[in-house]
Motif scaffolding. Structure first.
Motif, short mmCIF file in Angstrom:
data_model
loop_
_atom_site.label_atom_id
_atom_site.label_comp_id
_atom_site.label_asym_id
_atom_site.label_seq_id
_atom_site.Cartn_x
_atom_site.Cartn_y
_atom_site.Cartn_z
N ASP A 89 8.54 1.20 3.09
CA ASP A 89 6.88 2.64 2.58
C ASP A 89 5.91 2.73 4.23
O ASP A 89 4.92 3.35 3.58
CB ASP A 89 6.36 1.17 1.83
CG ASP A 89 7.27 0.64 1.10
OD1 ASP A 89 7.17 1.41 -0.12
OD2 ASP A 89 7.47 -0.65 0.24
N LEU A 93 3.64 6.10 4.78
CA LEU A 93 2.67 5.89 5.16
C LEU A 93 2.17 7.04 5.98
O LEU A 93 1.41 7.41 6.52
CB LEU A 93 1.92 4.19 5.23
CG LEU A 93 1.49 4.33 3.63
CD1 LEU A 93 1.00 2.56 3.70
CD2 LEU A 93 0.41 4.92 3.28
N THR A 97 -0.06 10.19 6.32
CA THR A 97 -0.98 10.02 7.44
C THR A 97 -0.83 12.02 8.63
O THR A 97 -2.08 12.43 8.14
CB THR A 97 -1.31 8.87 7.65
OG1 THR A 97 -1.54 8.14 6.72
CG2 THR A 97 -2.90 8.63 8.32
N VAL A 187 -0.62 10.31 0.57
CA VAL A 187 -1.41 9.05 1.09
C VAL A 187 -2.01 8.50 -0.42
O VAL A 187 -2.06 6.79 -0.39
CB VAL A 187 -2.54 9.45 2.03
CG1 VAL A 187 -3.32 8.44 2.47
CG2 VAL A 187 -1.91 9.91 3.55
N THR A 190 0.95 7.32 -2.43
CA THR A 190 1.36 5.70 -2.00
C THR A 190 0.64 4.80 -1.71
O THR A 190 0.65 3.07 -2.34
CB THR A 190 1.98 6.15 -0.48
OG1 THR A 190 2.80 7.07 -0.59
CG2 THR A 190 2.19 4.77 0.09
N SER A 191 -0.76 4.62 -1.93
CA SER A 191 -1.67 3.49 -1.11
C SER A 191 -1.93 3.03 -3.02
O SER A 191 -2.06 1.84 -3.08
CB SER A 191 -3.11 3.94 -0.95
OG SER A 191 -3.19 4.21 0.52
N ILE A 204 -2.70 -2.23 4.87
CA ILE A 204 -1.99 -0.19 4.99
C ILE A 204 -3.01 -0.07 6.05
O ILE A 204 -2.48 0.98 6.45
CB ILE A 204 -2.49 0.45 3.63
CG1 ILE A 204 -2.00 -0.27 2.40
CG2 ILE A 204 -2.68 1.52 3.40
CD1 ILE A 204 -1.74 0.10 0.59
N ARG A 208 -0.49 2.14 8.41
CA ARG A 208 -0.48 3.99 8.39
C ARG A 208 -1.00 4.77 9.30
O ARG A 208 -0.79 5.60 9.33
CB ARG A 208 -1.10 4.00 7.71
CG ARG A 208 -3.20 4.33 7.37
CD ARG A 208 -3.77 4.60 5.65
NE ARG A 208 -3.74 5.55 6.08
CZ ARG A 208 -4.48 6.39 5.48
NH1 ARG A 208 -5.66 5.89 4.72
NH2 ARG A 208 -4.57 7.89 5.55
N GLN A 253 -9.14 4.18 2.69
CA GLN A 253 -8.89 3.32 2.70
C GLN A 253 -8.71 1.81 1.27
O GLN A 253 -8.16 2.30 0.43
CB GLN A 253 -8.12 2.57 4.40
CG GLN A 253 -6.75 1.77 3.28
CD GLN A 253 -5.46 2.75 2.32
OE1 GLN A 253 -5.32 3.81 4.06
NE2 GLN A 253 -5.19 2.81 1.49
N THR A 257 -7.26 2.09 -2.41
CA THR A 257 -6.64 1.29 -3.15
C THR A 257 -6.89 1.02 -5.01
O THR A 257 -6.20 0.06 -5.58
CB THR A 257 -6.28 0.08 -2.03
OG1 THR A 257 -7.30 -0.30 -1.68
CG2 THR A 257 -5.27 0.06 -1.07
#
Length: 313
Positions: A89, A93, A97, A187, A190-191, A204, A208, A253, A257
């Motif tokens: 993971d 990330l 990124t 991004v 995955t987030s 996170i 990242r 960010q 999420t």
């Protein structure tokens, strides 16, 4: 049957509020980042462009790690955020990124920044919609992202019409911007996936940004030494990049999420318009063609962000 229906409608209500709050955070972050990007381009010399990116992501990484450490030391435990990230993971990330930002900033040296930005952010919603098809998402959801990409392409064409870049560099810039868009979609996806497993935004953010600042640092530091930059110019570039890049990215960010990846991508697609407005306010020229095509892009985005109509039963 009644009890079951009530239970299923209560839970989505809470999730809906969380997604709405996340979308609001994304919108504020995009507004902040758009103004910050224009400020960076007007105050930081081209020779310090990569250095400012290096500083921005180094500071974002330090803030993320520090905030996570402080939260852990205080013993903050939230039952809803007890997930853990695997090494895979963290690697994914960092790759998406670094890919998103490194490819974008290199592309921006080959083609105008507005063109690079609309291509990157215009491709994101379609990339996400295609990725979500395997999860059972209806194919009709591809229509809105496709319209966004077409409108973004029109903006890019209008920008290229007044730009005399080398054709080879233009093709390379377009391809790099497209790769950046796919990585940016990665991004978001995955987030959101990690958040669904209970990984919080602090975790996170703490993980990242490291490959991004390492890659940018490897590129930037030799240039800084070679061009013999003064301490004052380095401090100014660092300060502007932290305010204009680091802080809005951390806020972004927190938003992505919580919000739907597709909604986040659509909101982020408005970034070039905000950059253009701020850029114009700071003295950059604006042609009628760019203004019209950007207006169409914003209209398409707003149409896609309208809440769906609910059927009365």
């Amino acid at each position: 049957m009644t009890t079951s229906t009530s239970a299923t409608t209560t839970q989505p209500s809470g999730a809906k509020k969380s997604a709405t709050a996340g979308a609001a955070l994304v919108a504020v972050a995009v507004l902040w980042q758009g103004v910050g990007t224009a400020l960076v381009s007007h105050t930081i010399a081209p020779a310090l462009g990569t250095f400012s990116t290096f500083t921005a992501f180094l500071v974002a990484g330090v803030i993320g790690v520090t905030a996570k450490a402080v939260a852990s030391r205080r013993g903050r435990k939230n039952p809803a955020t007890t997930g853990r990230m695997t090494r895979a993971d963290v690697l994914l990330l960092n790759l998406v990124t670094a890919g998103a930002f490194a490819c974008f900033y290199v592309a921006a040296t080959f083609i105008p920044a507005t063109a690079a930005s609309v291509i990157e952010t215009g491709l994101g919603p379609l990339a996400i919609a295609v990725a979500l098809l395997s999860g059972g998402t209806a194919k009709r959801t591809l229509l809105q992202p496709a319209l966004v990409l077409v409108a973004a392409g029109a903006v890019a064409v209008s920008v290229f019409a007044v730009d005399d870049a080398d054709p080879g560099l233009r093709i390379a810039g377009i391809l790099l911007s497209a790769v950046a868009g796919v990585c940016a979609a990665g991004v978001l996806l995955t987030s959101r996936r990690l958040a669904g497993r209970g990984v919080d935004a602090l975790s996170i953010s703490a993980a990242r940004f490291h490959l991004a600042w390492i890659v940018c640092g490897v590129i930037a530091l030799p240039t800084v030494v070679e061009t013999q930059q003064t301490a004052q110019s380095l401090l100014t570039a660092s300060g502007v990049s932290v305010v204009g890049i680091s802080l809005p990215i951390l806020l972004l960010q927190a938003g992505i999420t919580k919000a739907s990846p597709l909604i986040s991508a659509l909101i982020i697609s408005a970034l070039p318009a905000i950059v253009l407005l701020a850029d114009t306010a700071l003295g950059a020229p604006l042609t009628a063609e760019i203004a019209v095509t950007m207006g169409i892009l914003v209209a398409v985005l707003l149409a896609g962000l309208r809440p769906p109509r609910t059927r009365k039963e």
